[in-house]
Motif scaffolding. Structure first.
Motif, short mmCIF file in Angstrom:
data_model
loop_
_atom_site.label_atom_id
_atom_site.label_comp_id
_atom_site.label_asym_id
_atom_site.label_seq_id
_atom_site.Cartn_x
_atom_site.Cartn_y
_atom_site.Cartn_z
N LEU A 101 40.03 40.63 41.89
CA LEU A 101 38.60 40.54 42.12
C LEU A 101 37.98 41.93 42.23
O LEU A 101 38.68 42.94 42.25
CB LEU A 101 38.34 39.73 43.39
N ILE A 148 44.96 34.96 43.13
CA ILE A 148 43.66 35.63 43.23
C ILE A 148 43.83 36.76 44.24
O ILE A 148 44.12 36.51 45.41
CB ILE A 148 42.57 34.65 43.67
N VAL A 158 34.89 33.84 47.13
CA VAL A 158 35.60 32.86 46.31
C VAL A 158 35.15 31.50 46.82
O VAL A 158 35.42 31.13 47.97
CB VAL A 158 37.13 33.00 46.44
N ILE A 189 45.65 33.07 47.49
CA ILE A 189 44.56 34.02 47.64
C ILE A 189 44.96 35.06 48.67
O ILE A 189 45.33 34.71 49.80
CB ILE A 189 43.25 33.33 48.09
#
Length: 470
Positions: A101, A148, A158, A189
């Motif tokens: 990200l 992620i 998110v 994540i």
């Protein structure tokens, strides 16, 4: 002669790229102006919006989109200082390995979208071990990157309208159980060293290991998650706030093979040296099912310290224990100023469980003189039914767990309860209006209500905005 021609060319390419991205996004907004918009709450809204298919994504469940995700986010990162961007994952099955990200960015997963974690290990980059752990948890080597992942970010979201992330973890569980791994399995994540992080309104299933791991972060919001894994899956913790400050976890439903929420802050000498506690943490309105683990665990890796934790309105069903404190000689650190109220438990092995001998260590080099401090543990206004043991509270010899307070607690036992309901060693504290009555180390203090803070933590002042997808 032109000075620095290569540098100038790079600048021209960057400017042209930004212009092309802006034109693409403006066309998308114009072309969809008649479509019904979707709204969602977020810490910040974004000026620009794109869809994964704009960058070549294929949602057939078979084609890898790892490069597509990374390329899309890398391109959208150029808009961070121009109002930021959101990347929409539309309906479909999107096979992908790990991707990173960026700041001032939102990843939005549509309700009919499924992210499928790749089974190809080459799509999972290696990461170094966490400095507060000193080694990987599954083995001495490093770690696979999470599906992620993000590090050193500001303002990252998110979210979705209950779209799904499927970790397809079964193959990883087999490798773990057969000792085929030398490095730690990926999480779904993980956000590191970041500020203002929101993870909300998505479903996570079948993670290879932990599901959500904010670590070394501040100002973290985790809301509205549904997390599901088989109850016998190894280490599929739900949410693990780790060395984080100012965190709020609320309105989550978790079925797990391990602790539904595990609060951490580093492991033995590595956590002591790193010295970053988890503090100012709110956990509320959680439903947990975990027959072999805790609804909420504090530790066992808590060597950087855990303090000021506020837990309320929790429901645990068919779960091994309610709030469990796990520590050991060599951990150092502390667990203190813990406040729990309004907890309902149904079919439990233990209501209260504190362990001073949870002795797993990263290596033999821990300091046997590093004793943890466990103090200021408060439980109140709790009801439990179909319970095997009321409590197992085991402190450490010459290092007792102190200032324990339990008030207004009613525990209903199984049809064939154990004779010794309260098993207590090396603890100090008081109880009030507790049935069945506690052990002698927790004497009755009449009409005493255990403390629960009334002040607000800073994370509660964070106001979410209403954002839109056209």
């Amino acid at each position: 002669m032109e000075l620095f021609p290569k540098s100038r060319n790079y600048q021209i390419i960057a400017i042209v790229s930004i212009i092309l991205i802006l034109e693409l996004l403006s066309l998308r907004v114009e072309g969809s102006s008649q479509a019904k918009s979707i709204s969602y709450p977020a810490i910040n809204c974004r000026k620009h919006s794109a869809v994964l298919t704009d960058f070549g994504g294929v949602g057939d469940g078979k084609t890898s989109n790892t490069k597509v995700f990374n390329s899309a986010i890398a391109n959208l990162s150029q808009l961070a200082l121009d109002g930021g961007a959101q990347l929409i994952v539309p309906p479909g099955k999107w096979l992908t390995g790990s991707f990173n990200l960026t700041s001032h960015f939102t990843l939005y997963i549509h309700k009919d979208a499924i992210l499928l974690a790749s089974q190809d290990e080459t799509e999972w980059p290696y990461l170094a071990v966490l400095p507060s752990y000193g080694r990987g948890r599954d083995g001495p080597g490093g770690r696979f990157s999470s599906l992620i992942f993000g590090t050193n970010l500001t303002d990252v979201v998110v979210t979705g309208d209950n779209g799904t992330i499927d970790g397809q973890g079964a193959a990883w569980w087999i490798k773990y159980r057969s000792n085929q791994l030398t490095i730690t399995r990926p999480y779904l994540i993980e956000i590191m060293y970041s500020d203002y992080v929101q993870i909300s309104n998505i479903t996570l299933i079948n993670s290879p290991s932990w599901n959500v791991h904010p670590v070394y972060c501040s100002n973290v919001l985790v809301q509205g998650l549904t997390i599901i894994a088989p109850i016998d899956s190894p280490n599929t913790d739900g949410i693990n706030p780790d060395s984080c400050t100012n965190t709020k976890i609320e309105d989550c439903y978790i079925v797990s093979g391990d602790d539904c929420i595990a609060v951490k802050s580093g492991w033995d000498q590595y956590g002591i040296k790193f010295g970053m506690p988890t503090k100012h943490l709110i956990i509320r309105r959680l439903t947990c099912i975990s027959p072999d683990s805790a609804a909420i665990a504090l530790g066992s890796e808590m060597s950087g310290g855990i303090k000021d934790v506020r837990v309320e309105d929790i429901r645990a069903i068919d779960t091994q224990s309610g709030v469990r404190i796990k520590t050991a000689i060599g951990r150092g650190g502390y667990v203190k100023d813990i406040h729990v109220r309004r907890m309902r438990m149904e079919t439990m092995k233990y209501v209260f469980w504190m362990t001073g001998s949870y002795g797993s260590h990263p290596d033999p080099n821990f300091d046997p003189k590093a004793l943890p401090e466990i103090t200021g543990i408060n439980y109140r206004d709790m009801v439990a039914e179909n319970v095997t043991y009321a409590a197992r509270l085991d402190g450490i010899q010459n290092d007792p767990f102190s200032a324990i307070c339990i008030s207004n607690v009613k525990i209903g036992l199984t049809e064939k309860p154990q004779k010794l309901q309260w098993n207590c060693t090396d603890i100090q504290g008081v109880t009030s209006r507790v049935t069945p009555p506690a052990c002698n180390l927790l004497p009755e203090k009449k009409d005493n209500d255990c403390f629960f803070p009334s002040d607000k933590l800073p994370i509660e002042n964070v106001q979410l905005k209403t954002c839109f997808i056209a």
